[in-house]
Enzyme design. Structure first.
Site, short mmCIF file in Angstrom:
data_model
loop_
_atom_site.label_atom_id
_atom_site.label_comp_id
_atom_site.label_asym_id
_atom_site.label_seq_id
_atom_site.Cartn_x
_atom_site.Cartn_y
_atom_site.Cartn_z
CG HIS A 164 -1.72 -1.22 1.43
ND1 HIS A 164 -2.98 -1.44 0.91
CD2 HIS A 164 -1.40 -2.34 2.12
CE1 HIS A 164 -3.40 -2.64 1.28
NE2 HIS A 164 -2.46 -3.21 2.02
CB SER A 285 14.24 21.56 -16.07
OG SER A 285 13.55 22.78 -16.21
CD GLU A 298 8.99 11.69 -16.03
OE1 GLU A 298 8.15 12.44 -15.49
OE2 GLU A 298 10.05 12.11 -16.51
#
Ligand code: ARG
Length: 475
Positions: A164, A285, A298
């Site tokens: 969890h 970035s 990703e």
């Protein structure tokens, strides 16, 4: 007849010209040219099979084979030539016939005797899937090898195992890595299943009814590297289960890659800092100079959507089709090709990124050493002293509550305080409460105990070396 009014494969009964837009719409050469090497292999086998049944003379077989080789070679080396068929060849089958006629004259029209594009396309596509599955299997093996190397290099590093997404019990980092490896090993079995499902030769099935010339189906299948022939001619031209099986196998791989990606994205976050992303597989970035982003992971996670989409697309195309070849089936190829290419790329990137990852062992150890992760060990301690588990669970709950009240760590509670809660606590309690002790206790096969994990590493290594994870069929 050495003249034909047009060079379409089916122009004889037509008077009118096709609508231009429809004509472009129905062509598949732009994408099914990828099947050309398989088409040529099938054509070669067919040319040979036409001799014993009296359609070709030995000389005609020889001429046809030479022409097919020439076409294959030119298509490989002269893309402008291949491209020049773009506007006229309906599909890869039509292309070969046109090129054969250019090469051989009317003899080129003979090869299509007693066969249908319906069986041809099914055969080519099966050969493609068998090849593709073994290529992807090699990618999986490379990824498994990256896991193996990391599991070996980091043997002994503990981490906080989670359920969890909450810290649960200490495990070994190698155990976590091998969990991923096990999922990818299952994918190999699924790929092999897909290859086996493709491994039956439809040639001789005709358009739907079979072949009237007593063609030797088994000889053709053998020559093409199939281990069997399809059982029912009507099923053979309708069946795309092998394509579904293959895309399903790809979906399994992509889903596992996506889970791996998610783990690494989270672990690379500042909150976790479990892994240090390699420069090789990260980007920065344009705005924030400090950023190193896990783009490789990703994108792997993101591209999984397309693979699942391909499976859903083909299932939807197949749903409700009547028995027999329907032109809808032409829609089976593009999505499968794309899904195959994507998964092959995703595996290569994932294999490289896993190998290049550095683990922050200090952070991993620190998280694994949090006392909360040892609560189950404490309950197990009481069980070994004869306390029924449910009661032991309650007792440790009380210990945790009492420690909270006293504002101390429960692992630092003095023995007399513990004895007040349960007389089962004894002086050996404290030393049963370490990460190492917790790990060492998990010595069951498949568990995270160091011995079990060492055995699991040896086992994976054996499977990879022995190719007990077998390589798929090669046509
Ligand atoms: N281009 C077709 C396909 O991909 C080949 C089979 C065509 N058969 C036919 N009866 N029109 O499915």
């Amino acid at each position: 007849m050495t003249e034909r009014k047009d060079d379409r494969l089916w122009g004889g009964r037509f008077e009118g010209e096709p609508n231009k837009q429809f004509d472009a719409f129905q062509r598949s050469f732009a994408f099914d040219r990828r099947l050309l090497p398989y088409e040529i292999a099938v054509d070669r086998a067919w040319a040979k099979a036409l001799q014993p049944i009296g359609i070709f003379t030995a000389a005609e077989v020889k001429q046809t084979l030479a022409a097919l080789d020439k076409i294959a070679e030119r298509a490989r080396t002269d893309s402008a030539w291949l491209e020049s068929f773009g506007a006229t060849a309906e599909d890869v089958h039509h292309f070969v016939e046109k090129a054969l006629v250019e090469e051989l004259g009317p003899l080129g029209w003979k090869l299509h005797t007693a066969r249908s594009r319906n069986e041809l396309v099914a055969t080519d596509f099966r050969l493609f899937v068998m090849d593709a599955a073994s290529q992807v299997q090699r990618g999986l093996e490379a990824l498994l090898n990256s896991f193996l190397l990391q599991a070996k290099a980091n043997l002994g590093v503990p981490m906080a195992g989670m359920t969890h997404m909450q810290h649960a019990q200490p495990i070994l980092l190698s155990h976590f890595l091998l969990a991923h490896a096990e999922a990818f090993s299952r994918d190999i079995a699924r790929l092999q299943h897909a290859a086996a499902s493709a491994d039956a030769c439809p040639m001789g099935s005709g358009a739907l009814a079979g072949n009237s010339f007593a063609i030797d189906r088994n000889a053709i299948a053998r020559e093409l590297g199939f281990s069997r022939i399809t059982v029912n001619s009507l099923d053979a031209v309708s069946d795309r289960d092998f394509a579904l099986d293959y895309i399903f196998a790809l979906t399994g791989i992509a889903t596992h890659l996506s889970r791996l990606a998610e783990d690494f994205v989270i672990f690379a976050s500042q909150e976790f800092s479990y892994v240090i992303l390699s420069d090789e597989f990260s980007t920065g970035s344009s705005l924030m100079p400090q950023k190193k982003n896990p783009d490789a992971w990703e994108l792997i996670r993101g591209k999984t959507g397309r693979i699942t989409g391909a499976l859903l697309g083909l299932l939807t195309t197949l749903k409700g089709l009547p028995t027999g070849y329907q032109r809808d089936l032409q829609e089976d190829k593009e999505a499968l090709f794309a899904a195959h290419d994507q998964v092959a790329d995703m595996l290569a990137i994932a294999g490289g990124a896993v190998a290049a990852t550095k683990f922050n062992t200090e952070r991993l150890k620190a998280a694994a050493s949090h006392p909360a992760l040892l609560a189950t060990e404490a309950a197990d301690y009481l069980v070994r002293k004869g306390v029924p588990f449910r009661q032991a669970h309650d007792i440790i709950g009380k210990v945790l509550r009492e420690a909270e009240k006293q504002n101390i760590s429960w692992t630092a509670m003095p023995l007399d305080g513990l004895k007040k809660i349960s007389p089962a606590f004894d002086s050996d309690f404290a030393k049963s409460l370490g990460v190492d002790a917790a790990l060492a206790a998990k010595k069951v096969p498949g568990g995270t105990g160091p011995e079990s994990v060492a055995e699991a590493i040896a086992n994976l290594e054996r499977r990879l070396n022995k190719k007990a994870i077998k390589t798929g069929a090669k046509p």
